[in-house]
Write a protein that holds these residues in place. Structure first.
Motif, PDB file in Angstrom:
ATOM      1  N   PHE A  99       0.836  -1.210   0.000  1.00 43.82           N
ATOM      2  CA  PHE A  99       0.000   0.000   0.000  1.00 43.82           C
ATOM      3  C   PHE A  99       0.873   1.264   0.000  1.00 43.82           C
ATOM      4  CE2 PHE A  99      -2.521   3.259   2.238  1.00 43.82           C
ATOM      5  CZ  PHE A  99      -3.664   3.254   1.465  1.00 43.82           C
ATOM      6  N   ALA A 114       5.740 -13.431   5.517  1.00 47.27           N
ATOM      7  CA  ALA A 114       4.291 -13.650   5.440  1.00 47.27           C
ATOM      8  C   ALA A 114       3.678 -12.403   4.819  1.00 47.27           C
ATOM      9  CB  ALA A 114       3.724 -13.870   6.832  1.00 47.27           C
ATOM     10  N   GLY A 155      -0.183 -10.698   4.212  1.00 47.17           N
ATOM     11  CA  GLY A 155      -1.640 -10.745   4.309  1.00 47.17           C
ATOM     12  C   GLY A 155      -2.203 -10.216   3.001  1.00 47.17           C
ATOM     13  N   VAL A 156      -2.534  -8.915   2.991  1.00 46.24           N
ATOM     14  CA  VAL A 156      -2.909  -8.292   1.721  1.00 46.24           C
ATOM     15  C   VAL A 156      -1.933  -7.168   1.366  1.00 46.24           C
ATOM     16  CG1 VAL A 156      -5.322  -8.929   1.422  1.00 46.24           C
ATOM     17  CG2 VAL A 156      -4.752  -7.127   3.049  1.00 46.24           C
ATOM     18  N   GLY A 157      -0.775  -7.187   2.010  1.00 47.38           N
ATOM     19  CA  GLY A 157       0.267  -6.218   1.648  1.00 47.38           C
ATOM     20  C   GLY A 157      -0.143  -4.772   1.904  1.00 47.38           C
ATOM     21  N   HIS A 158      -0.817  -4.528   3.026  1.00 46.72           N
ATOM     22  CA  HIS A 158      -1.161  -3.143   3.337  1.00 46.72           C
ATOM     23  C   HIS A 158      -0.079  -2.486   4.182  1.00 46.72           C
ATOM     24  CE1 HIS A 158      -4.926  -3.723   1.357  1.00 46.72           C
ATOM     25  NE2 HIS A 158      -5.201  -2.451   1.526  1.00 46.72           N
ATOM     26  N   SER A 159       1.095  -3.073   4.143  1.00 41.65           N
ATOM     27  CA  SER A 159       2.255  -2.455   4.785  1.00 41.65           C
ATOM     28  C   SER A 159       2.626  -1.187   4.029  1.00 41.65           C
ATOM     29  CB  SER A 159       3.446  -3.411   4.747  1.00 41.65           C
ATOM     30  OG  SER A 159       3.221  -4.497   5.603  1.00 41.65           O
ATOM     31  N   GLN A 180       7.414  -4.150   4.382  1.00 43.05           N
ATOM     32  CA  GLN A 180       7.537  -5.083   5.514  1.00 43.05           C
ATOM     33  C   GLN A 180       7.061  -6.494   5.190  1.00 43.05           C
ATOM     34  OE1 GLN A 180       6.376  -1.926   5.770  1.00 43.05           O
ATOM     35  NE2 GLN A 180       6.892  -1.001   7.721  1.00 43.05           N
ATOM     36  N   ASP A 229      -9.318   0.995  11.927  1.00 41.71           N
ATOM     37  CA  ASP A 229     -10.282   1.865  11.238  1.00 41.71           C
ATOM     38  C   ASP A 229     -10.739   1.232   9.929  1.00 41.71           C
ATOM     39  OD1 ASP A 229      -9.859   3.660  13.214  1.00 41.71           O
ATOM     40  OD2 ASP A 229      -8.625   5.034  12.038  1.00 41.71           O
ATOM     41  N   THR A 261      -5.658  -8.131   7.148  1.00 38.68           N
ATOM     42  CA  THR A 261      -5.791  -9.507   7.646  1.00 38.68           C
ATOM     43  C   THR A 261      -5.555  -9.576   9.159  1.00 38.68           C
ATOM     44  OG1 THR A 261      -3.456 -10.057   7.290  1.00 38.68           O
ATOM     45  CG2 THR A 261      -4.976 -10.487   5.448  1.00 38.68           C
ATOM     46  N   SER A 282       0.359  -8.772  14.005  1.00 38.58           N
ATOM     47  CA  SER A 282       1.821  -8.671  13.971  1.00 38.58           C
ATOM     48  C   SER A 282       2.276  -7.245  14.247  1.00 38.58           C
ATOM     49  CB  SER A 282       2.355  -9.127  12.609  1.00 38.58           C
ATOM     50  OG  SER A 282       1.992 -10.468  12.404  1.00 38.58           O
ATOM     51  N   ILE A 330      -5.046  -0.899  16.113  1.00 39.23           N
ATOM     52  CA  ILE A 330      -5.691   0.102  16.979  1.00 39.23           C
ATOM     53  C   ILE A 330      -6.778   0.861  16.233  1.00 39.23           C
ATOM     54  CG2 ILE A 330      -3.783   0.500  18.570  1.00 39.23           C
ATOM     55  CD1 ILE A 330      -3.149   3.002  16.814  1.00 39.23           C
ATOM     56  N   ILE A 375       1.673 -16.680  11.926  1.00 46.60           N
ATOM     57  CA  ILE A 375       0.396 -16.993  12.596  1.00 46.60           C
ATOM     58  C   ILE A 375      -0.503 -17.648  11.544  1.00 46.60           C
ATOM     59  CG2 ILE A 375      -1.605 -16.042  13.813  1.00 46.60           C
ATOM     60  CD1 ILE A 375       0.165 -13.502  14.347  1.00 46.60           C
ATOM     61  N   TYR A 396       5.032   3.752  14.923  1.00 55.43           N
ATOM     62  CA  TYR A 396       4.156   2.592  14.725  1.00 55.43           C
ATOM     63  C   TYR A 396       4.141   2.290  13.234  1.00 55.43           C
ATOM     64  CZ  TYR A 396      -0.211  -0.185  14.811  1.00 55.43           C
ATOM     65  OH  TYR A 396      -1.150  -1.188  14.670  1.00 55.43           O
ATOM     66  N   GLN A 401      11.289  -6.147   7.307  1.00 56.50           N
ATOM     67  CA  GLN A 401      11.336  -5.170   8.403  1.00 56.50           C
ATOM     68  C   GLN A 401      12.734  -4.586   8.552  1.00 56.50           C
ATOM     69  OE1 GLN A 401       8.775  -4.159  10.161  1.00 56.50           O
ATOM     70  NE2 GLN A 401       7.212  -5.746   9.989  1.00 56.50           N
TER      71      GLN A 401
HETATM   72  P1  FAD Z   1       0.791  -7.204   5.593  1.00 55.89           P
HETATM   73  O1  FAD Z   1       1.083  -5.810   5.196  1.00 55.89           O
HETATM   74  O2  FAD Z   1       0.715  -8.203   4.541  1.00 55.89           O
HETATM   75  O3  FAD Z   1       1.844  -7.671   6.700  1.00 55.89           O
HETATM   76  C1  FAD Z   1       2.216  -6.825   7.776  1.00 55.89           C
HETATM   77  C2  FAD Z   1       3.398  -7.400   8.538  1.00 55.89           C
HETATM   78  O4  FAD Z   1       2.967  -8.540   9.259  1.00 55.89           O
HETATM   79  C3  FAD Z   1       4.532  -7.901   7.642  1.00 55.89           C
HETATM   80  O5  FAD Z   1       5.728  -7.759   8.351  1.00 55.89           O
HETATM   81  C4  FAD Z   1       4.196  -9.347   7.440  1.00 55.89           C
HETATM   82  O6  FAD Z   1       5.330 -10.115   7.132  1.00 55.89           O
HETATM   83  C5  FAD Z   1       3.588  -9.713   8.770  1.00 55.89           C
HETATM   84  N1  FAD Z   1       2.541 -10.710   8.680  1.00 55.89           N
HETATM   85  C6  FAD Z   1       1.444 -10.710   7.881  1.00 55.89           C
HETATM   86  N2  FAD Z   1       0.694 -11.782   8.123  1.00 55.89           N
HETATM   87  C7  FAD Z   1       1.324 -12.485   9.088  1.00 55.89           C
HETATM   88  C8  FAD Z   1       1.049 -13.694   9.755  1.00 55.89           C
HETATM   89  N3  FAD Z   1      -0.033 -14.402   9.478  1.00 55.89           N
HETATM   90  N4  FAD Z   1       1.919 -14.116  10.689  1.00 55.89           N
HETATM   91  C9  FAD Z   1       3.029 -13.412  10.991  1.00 55.89           C
HETATM   92  N5  FAD Z   1       3.349 -12.274  10.375  1.00 55.89           N
HETATM   93  C10 FAD Z   1       2.497 -11.802   9.446  1.00 55.89           C
HETATM   94  N6  FAD Z   1      -3.439  -0.249  11.533  1.00 55.89           N
HETATM   95  C11 FAD Z   1      -3.999  -0.017  12.730  1.00 55.89           C
HETATM   96  O7  FAD Z   1      -3.496  -0.482  13.751  1.00 55.89           O
HETATM   97  N7  FAD Z   1      -5.131   0.729  12.829  1.00 55.89           N
HETATM   98  C12 FAD Z   1      -5.762   1.251  11.743  1.00 55.89           C
HETATM   99  O8  FAD Z   1      -6.785   1.900  11.871  1.00 55.89           O
HETATM  100  C13 FAD Z   1      -5.202   0.996  10.476  1.00 55.89           C
HETATM  101  N8  FAD Z   1      -5.790   1.473   9.357  1.00 55.89           N
HETATM  102  C14 FAD Z   1      -5.236   1.219   8.151  1.00 55.89           C
HETATM  103  C15 FAD Z   1      -5.857   1.723   7.006  1.00 55.89           C
HETATM  104  C16 FAD Z   1      -5.319   1.471   5.767  1.00 55.89           C
HETATM  105  C17 FAD Z   1      -6.002   2.011   4.549  1.00 55.89           C
HETATM  106  C18 FAD Z   1      -4.112   0.740   5.670  1.00 55.89           C
HETATM  107  C19 FAD Z   1      -3.487   0.500   4.349  1.00 55.89           C
HETATM  108  C20 FAD Z   1      -3.473   0.254   6.788  1.00 55.89           C
HETATM  109  C21 FAD Z   1      -4.043   0.492   8.041  1.00 55.89           C
HETATM  110  N9  FAD Z   1      -3.445   0.009   9.206  1.00 55.89           N
HETATM  111  C22 FAD Z   1      -4.012   0.244  10.420  1.00 55.89           C
HETATM  112  C23 FAD Z   1      -2.153  -0.662   9.161  1.00 55.89           C
HETATM  113  C24 FAD Z   1      -2.267  -2.158   9.192  1.00 55.89           C
HETATM  114  O9  FAD Z   1      -2.393  -2.621  10.518  1.00 55.89           O
HETATM  115  C25 FAD Z   1      -1.009  -2.715   8.588  1.00 55.89           C
HETATM  116  O10 FAD Z   1      -0.970  -2.254   7.272  1.00 55.89           O
HETATM  117  C26 FAD Z   1      -0.840  -4.200   8.589  1.00 55.89           C
HETATM  118  O11 FAD Z   1       0.330  -4.384   7.864  1.00 55.89           O
HETATM  119  C27 FAD Z   1      -1.989  -5.019   8.058  1.00 55.89           C
HETATM  120  O12 FAD Z   1      -1.974  -5.219   6.691  1.00 55.89           O
HETATM  121  P2  FAD Z   1      -1.967  -6.687   6.053  1.00 55.89           P
HETATM  122  O13 FAD Z   1      -2.949  -7.537   6.730  1.00 55.89           O
HETATM  123  O14 FAD Z   1      -2.040  -6.511   4.602  1.00 55.89           O
HETATM  124  O15 FAD Z   1      -0.532  -7.211   6.468  1.00 55.89           O
END
Ligand code: FAD
Length: 530
Positions: free
Chosen positions: A47, A87, A89-93, A97, A162, A167, A173, A177, A228, A480, A518
């Motif tokens: 993202f 790992a 999830g949906v790459g919203h890092s 990361q 929010d 995921t 991870s 919040i 996880i 954060y 990371q």
């Molecule tokens: P990914 O980006 O794919 O992964 C995030 C990290 O976790 C990476 O290091 C990855 O390797 C690791 N990971 C993923 N899955 C696993 C697993 N199963 N086991 C171990 N490690 C894993 N965060 C908040 O706290 N509050 C918010 O309100 C909030 N709002 C957001 C709004 C938007 C539009 C976006 C883009 C992000 C927001 N986020 C928020 C941030 C969000 O928590 C992170 O982006 C987080 O990375 C989740 O995205 P993801 O599920 O795609 O994980």
């Protein structure tokens, strides 16, 4: 020999030594039963769209066993060269990361995503005492999917992000919040049990009482100790509706004072956030999901100095049946009566609980229509002790927010005692127990801000973060969701918990296969070299 081929041979060889897997048939069919696939463009994107590291293969696991086979093989492979694993999830890092340059990306969305909801009853579940309702969910499930299933049973998780299209494994991870965190803690405080595949390839079910060190390590663990695969999430009764209130301020001091008042009323209030209103645009964009007419014509400082407004957002759950005169009106009246917002600038609406939690989806859809969703997102998120929040806001106004700004700036308080110090999540020390999250959520429209401009913003963020996070005499903030630029920064970030983080890495991922994106543990052939 090409590095990728070496990785594959090393891993396949290790696998052959310890299992009856079939040998390599093609570069994308390395692990016999666990076939690696060719990378897709999305495995090198996120993202944030500021980092792009391509892996050499991806794994779409059908079960924890597939991940265990991969990690077991890699961790027992000869030391050099060894592929790393991230790992995803949906790459919203935001800064790569969930990426693994020349390594393997494990896409958790392919894991079973069933959500099993268990209603509250006193007793023992898997040997653990429980009297709470909970949901067992696959780590690749989106929070919106969890919500949809839980609502069918009239239940819902307590703590949210929010945005719900993230995921379970991804947010656990980090921390997870939103405006409920002052009351229930972050999402990582609301987990009963996890299934984890460690860096060693062991599948472990852990909780506060069963393998607790692994349980706490993985929560907020930035993907460093294990992947996880399932999580047991605490549930509560879901309200059918929510009264959602917004109140405007022209003084930052009054705004934060009222926010702190609201978080001292957890019996009445269920959600507290807030945001800065820099210009007309931020009023409009923040009102997309809030279905009330806002009759507010702020003066944005046409006479010289830029005027800034602030908006508190709070919500009260409404359990009353439709049409009945609601006790929620009474609660909102009571709470509002103690607030010091700009008179006649409080607005309230009643929406379904689902629409309330899913409010950012509407903003996403609007941004997508304008072509402003798939753009770079140089974001800055910081946890700030209460005593430093006004100073940091001023610092941001003089730097990051001084020029053209498109996006949202969230500011709201959290209570540090709702965070479990055993987890790997890092928060600042806040003597009075109150810290703020300050999030600068910028979208960089490529037609107004190209690559160089994004780099400049990131550099500016680095300077502000260095200043705000400086130990000793500084504000003492913690970032954060950030990838720290150097090892020294990571040590400073973890502070006193660095040694514990290091020991956990040595225990659960001694050869440092996991979480390369990371940038905490660069690959070395000696795990003791840091
Ligand atoms: P990914 O980006 O794919 O992964 C995030 C990290 O976790 C990476 O290091 C990855 O390797 C690791 N990971 C993923 N899955 C696993 C697993 N199963 N086991 C171990 N490690 C894993 N965060 C908040 O706290 N509050 C918010 O309100 C909030 N709002 C957001 C709004 C938007 C539009 C976006 C883009 C992000 C927001 N986020 C928020 C941030 C969000 O928590 C992170 O982006 C987080 O990375 C989740 O995205 P993801 O599920 O795609 O994980």
């Amino acid at each position: 020999m090409d590095l990728r081929v070496l990785y594959m041979y090393a891993a396949a060889l290790a696998l052959l030594l310890c299992s009856a897997a079939t040998f390599i048939q093609s570069p994308t069919d390395v692990f016999g039963p666990v076939a690696l696939l060719e990378p897709t463009p999305s495995s090198a994107r996120d993202f944030g769209a500021v980092v792009s590291d391509a892996p050499f293969g991806i794994l779409r696991p059908g079960s924890s066993a597939d991940i265990a086979l991969l990690l077991g093989a890699l961790s027992s492979a000869p030391p050099r060269p060894r592929a790393t694993v991230a790992a995803r999830g949906v790459g919203h890092s935001l800064q790569g990361q969930a990426q693994a340059r020349d390594g393997i990306v494990v896409e958790t969305r392919s894991l079973p995503r069933t959500v099993v909801v268990v209603a509250a009853r006193a007793g023992r579940v898997s040997g653990e005492a429980t009297e709470h309702a909970y949901a067992d969910v696959g780590a690749g499930a989106l929070w919106v999917e969890v919500l949809e299933e839980c609502l069918k049973a009239g239940l819902a998780p307590l703590s949210w992000t929010d945005y719900l299209y993230l995921t379970v494994g991804g947010t656990l991870s980090n921390a997870g919040i939103s405006g409920q965190a002052f009351k229930h803690g972050p999402q990582i405080s609301n987990v009963l049990q996890l299934q984890v595949v460690t860096g060693n390839g062991e599948v472990v079910t852990c909780s506060r009482t069963k393998s607790p060190d692994l349980f706490f390590a993985v929560l907020g663990g930035l993907g460093q100790f294990g992947i996880i695969t399932r999580a047991r999430i605490l549930l509560q009764e879901a309200p059918p509706k929510v009264r959602w209130v917004r109140a405007f301020y022209d003084s930052f001091e009054t705004f934060t004072k009222d926010q702190e008042l609201l978080i001292s009323m957890p019996e009445q209030v269920d959600y507290v956030e807030g945001f800065m209103v820099l210009d007309e645009h931020s009023i409009r964009s923040s009102s997309i999901a809030f279905p009330a007419r806002i009759d507010f014509s702020p003066d944005f400082g046409s006479e010289g100095r830029k005027k800034v407004y602030y908006c508190i957002e709070f919500a009260v759950h409404d359990f009353q049946p439709d049409g009945s005169s609601s006790s929620v009106d009474h609660v909102v009246e009571l709470v509002a009566g103690r607030m010091s917002h700009m008179r006649s600038h409080m607005y309230s609406v009643e929406v379904s609980y689902f629409d309330f939690l899913n409010r950012v989806r509407m903003e996403e859809e609007s941004l997508r229509r304008q072509g402003l969703w798939d753009v770079p997102h140089p974001w800055l998120n910081m946890f700030v002790p209460k005593h430093g929040i006004a100073q940091l806001k001023d610092l941001l106004m003089d730097t990051v927010l001084a020029g053209d700004f498109q996006g949202a700036i969230l500011v709201y308080p959290l209570l540090t005692d709702k965070w479990d110090g055993n987890t790997s999540a890092v928060i600042p020390s806040a003597p009075d127990g109150v810290m703020y999250i300050l999030s600068v959520l910028r979208s960089a429209d490529p037609s107004r801000c190209g690559r160089g401009c994004v780099e400049e913003i990131l550099e500016q963020h680095r300077r502000v973060a260095d200043e705000a996070c400086r130990a000793g005499g500084g504000i003492g903030a913690k970032q954060y969701l950030a990838r720290q630029p150097t090892q020294v920064h990571w040590r400073t970030h973890f502070g006193p918990s660095w040694d514990r983080f290091l020991a956990r890495k040595a225990r659960y991922d001694p050869v440092r296969v996991l979480g390369p994106g990371q940038g905490i543990f660069p690959w070395t052939d000696s795990a003791s070299s840091m």
